[in-house]
Design a protein around this motif. Structure first.
Motif, short mmCIF file in Angstrom:
data_model
loop_
_atom_site.label_atom_id
_atom_site.label_comp_id
_atom_site.label_asym_id
_atom_site.label_seq_id
_atom_site.Cartn_x
_atom_site.Cartn_y
_atom_site.Cartn_z
N ASP A 186 0.85 -1.18 0.00
CA ASP A 186 0.00 0.00 0.00
C ASP A 186 0.90 1.24 0.00
O ASP A 186 1.83 1.34 0.82
N PRO A 187 0.66 2.18 -0.90
CA PRO A 187 1.54 3.36 -0.96
C PRO A 187 1.32 4.29 0.22
O PRO A 187 0.21 4.42 0.73
N THR A 188 2.41 4.92 0.65
CA THR A 188 2.32 5.98 1.66
C THR A 188 2.31 7.35 1.02
O THR A 188 1.99 8.34 1.67
N ALA A 189 2.68 7.41 -0.26
CA ALA A 189 2.66 8.66 -1.01
C ALA A 189 2.64 8.33 -2.50
O ALA A 189 3.08 7.27 -2.92
N VAL A 190 2.10 9.26 -3.29
CA VAL A 190 2.15 9.17 -4.74
C VAL A 190 2.65 10.51 -5.27
O VAL A 190 2.06 11.55 -4.97
N TRP A 191 3.75 10.48 -6.00
CA TRP A 191 4.33 11.69 -6.56
C TRP A 191 3.86 11.88 -8.00
O TRP A 191 3.83 10.92 -8.78
N GLN A 192 3.52 13.09 -8.36
CA GLN A 192 3.21 13.44 -9.73
C GLN A 192 4.42 14.18 -10.30
O GLN A 192 4.71 15.30 -9.88
N LEU A 193 5.15 13.55 -11.20
CA LEU A 193 6.37 14.14 -11.75
C LEU A 193 6.09 14.70 -13.14
O LEU A 193 5.69 13.96 -14.05
N GLY A 194 6.29 16.00 -13.29
CA GLY A 194 6.06 16.65 -14.57
C GLY A 194 7.21 16.45 -15.53
O GLY A 194 8.29 15.95 -15.16
N VAL A 195 7.01 16.87 -16.76
CA VAL A 195 8.04 16.72 -17.78
C VAL A 195 9.27 17.56 -17.46
O VAL A 195 10.37 17.30 -17.96
N ASP A 196 9.11 18.58 -16.61
CA ASP A 196 10.22 19.47 -16.26
C ASP A 196 10.97 19.01 -15.00
O ASP A 196 11.85 19.72 -14.51
N THR A 197 10.65 17.84 -14.47
CA THR A 197 11.28 17.37 -13.23
C THR A 197 12.79 17.27 -13.36
O THR A 197 13.53 17.67 -12.45
N GLY A 198 13.27 16.75 -14.48
CA GLY A 198 14.72 16.62 -14.68
C GLY A 198 15.41 17.96 -14.71
O GLY A 198 16.49 18.13 -14.13
N ARG A 199 14.78 18.94 -15.36
CA ARG A 199 15.38 20.27 -15.44
C ARG A 199 15.37 20.96 -14.07
O ARG A 199 16.32 21.67 -13.71
N ALA A 200 14.31 20.72 -13.30
CA ALA A 200 14.22 21.33 -11.97
C ALA A 200 15.32 20.79 -11.05
O ALA A 200 15.96 21.55 -10.31
N TYR A 201 15.54 19.46 -11.10
CA TYR A 201 16.59 18.89 -10.26
C TYR A 201 17.97 19.30 -10.76
O TYR A 201 18.89 19.54 -9.96
N ALA A 202 18.14 19.37 -12.07
CA ALA A 202 19.43 19.81 -12.63
C ALA A 202 19.78 21.21 -12.13
O ALA A 202 20.95 21.52 -11.87
N ILE A 211 20.11 13.10 -20.73
CA ILE A 211 19.03 12.11 -20.63
C ILE A 211 17.91 12.56 -19.70
O ILE A 211 16.82 11.98 -19.71
N HIS A 212 18.16 13.60 -18.91
CA HIS A 212 17.18 14.06 -17.94
C HIS A 212 16.46 15.35 -18.36
O HIS A 212 15.51 15.76 -17.69
N LEU A 213 16.89 15.98 -19.44
CA LEU A 213 16.47 17.36 -19.69
C LEU A 213 15.28 17.52 -20.62
O LEU A 213 14.44 18.39 -20.41
N SER A 214 15.20 16.72 -21.65
CA SER A 214 14.11 16.87 -22.61
C SER A 214 13.95 15.58 -23.41
O SER A 214 14.86 14.73 -23.43
N VAL A 215 12.82 15.46 -24.11
CA VAL A 215 12.58 14.30 -24.96
C VAL A 215 13.64 14.24 -26.06
O VAL A 215 14.21 13.17 -26.33
N LEU A 216 13.93 15.38 -26.68
CA LEU A 216 14.87 15.40 -27.80
C LEU A 216 16.28 15.01 -27.37
O LEU A 216 16.95 14.21 -28.02
N SER A 217 16.76 15.59 -26.24
CA SER A 217 18.11 15.28 -25.80
C SER A 217 18.22 13.83 -25.33
O SER A 217 19.25 13.18 -25.50
N ALA A 218 17.14 13.30 -24.73
CA ALA A 218 17.16 11.91 -24.29
C ALA A 218 17.15 10.96 -25.49
O ALA A 218 17.85 9.95 -25.50
N ARG A 219 16.34 11.29 -26.50
CA ARG A 219 16.28 10.44 -27.69
C ARG A 219 17.62 10.41 -28.43
O ARG A 219 17.97 9.40 -29.04
N ALA A 220 18.36 11.51 -28.36
CA ALA A 220 19.67 11.55 -29.00
C ALA A 220 20.62 10.54 -28.38
O ALA A 220 21.60 10.12 -29.02
N LEU A 221 20.32 10.12 -27.14
CA LEU A 221 21.16 9.14 -26.45
C LEU A 221 20.46 7.78 -26.34
O LEU A 221 20.84 6.94 -25.53
N GLY A 222 19.44 7.59 -27.17
CA GLY A 222 18.84 6.26 -27.30
C GLY A 222 17.65 5.96 -26.41
O GLY A 222 17.18 4.82 -26.38
N LEU A 223 17.14 6.96 -25.68
CA LEU A 223 15.97 6.75 -24.81
C LEU A 223 14.71 7.28 -25.48
O LEU A 223 14.77 8.20 -26.30
#
Length: 303
Positions: A186-202, A211-223
């Motif tokens: 049973d979860p004790t929390a549920v996080w909603q992570l937006g598309v900008d989460t990687g940029r915010a932590y960076a 790989i954390h910054l955008s769809v385009l930059s991640a796809r360039a590295l195979g994700l």
């Protein structure tokens, strides 16, 4: 970490410059078809007299859900030491490609509280190069001391995998036993992570890995999409464990599956008491609530 004479760096390395150099180094290796040797750099790197930026600390605490405090969170210390660790992996004699490395696990010993006013000496090195069933893994060890002191305040070991890289002389380990099937609690929390989460932590950690910054930059590295930083997820779980952990503890985390952004992440935390009734350990696990796939798990234990 094996004591060696460190290379003293005059300033904290720039992560953006290190990533640019890593990209250039990867291009040279592809062009020349060069393969690294199974030998790690013997030298550690060290930066002395490092201090935390108060505004950055405040932004980190707010983003991760840490209580506002003069004490530096263990995850913040990881981020503070990360450029020094990266500078070792960015050396020409480091045998694995820095870009695309996968963070497998992390083990931190928080031996004593560190205040934001403390000046710190940060040392990093690499060790334990070894095989993995899909490549080669290595441990990156970072240590934090109060400036001019010998006693450790914080120590972190990060294990990374270079997938698809097999160095001469390093054998693949035999297949281990299959992991037990994960059953979500049973979860004790549920996080909603937006598309900008990687940029915010960076922005608060300085880790601008593409790989954390955008769809385009991640796809360039195979994700297929950008993914959340592993240490963002683990540090947020540590914040959810809360102040019960005290000022000294061991924090272990193992990463399983990436969290592709945007997404929801479910977290479960359970605590255990020792014989005297005092807190002894908390266990945490995070998973995708739609697929049931585990993202990471770990423990925080009294030191």
């Amino acid at each position: 970490m094996i004591p060696v004479q460190p290379v003293i760096l005059g300033d904290m390395p720039s992560l953006s410059k290190l990533y640019v150099n890593a990209a250039a180094q990867a291009a040279r290796r592809r062009l020349l078809g060069a393969q690294g040797s199974a030998v790690l750099p013997a030298e550690n790197h060290e930066v002395r007299g490092v201090t935390a930026d108060v505004a950055n600390l405040t932004a980190y605490q707010h983003l991760l859900g840490e209580t506002a405090s003069d004490v530096l969170p263990a995850g913040f210390l990881h981020a503070l030491a990360f450029p020094v660790a990266m500078s070792v992996m960015n050396r020409d004699d480091f045998p694995l490609p820095l870009l695309g490395m996968i963070h497998l696990r992390n083990s931190v010993e928080q031996r004593s509280p560190v205040l934001f006013t403390d000046a710190l000496d940060i040392t990093a090195g690499v060790e334990n190069l070894r095989g993995h069933r899909v490549g080669t893994q290595v441990d990156v060890v970072a240590e934090v001391r109060l400036a001019g002191k010998e006693d450790l305040a914080w120590r972190g070991i990060s294990t990374y995998l270079a997938k698809g890289v097999f160095l001469p002389g390093i054998d693949k380990p035999s297949a281990g036993s299959a992991k037990a099937e994960f059953v979500a609690p049973d979860p004790t929390a549920v996080w909603q992570l937006g598309v900008d989460t990687g940029r915010a932590y960076a922005a608060v950690s300085g880790d601008f890995n593409p790989i954390h910054l955008s769809v385009l930059s991640a796809r360039a590295l195979g994700l297929r999409s950008s993914i959340a930083h592993g240490m963002y997820l683990a540090s947020r779980a540590l914040a959810d464990v809360g102040s019960v952990r005290g000022g000294s503890f061991i924090w272990d985390v193992e990463f399983d599956a990436p969290a592709f952004l945007p997404c929801r992440v479910a977290l479960g935390i359970s605590s255990e008491e020792g014989g005297s009734g005092a807190w002894e350990r908390s266990r945490f696990v995070a998973w995708n609530p739609r697929s049931g796939r585990r993202h990471f798990s770990g423990t925080v234990a009294a030191l």
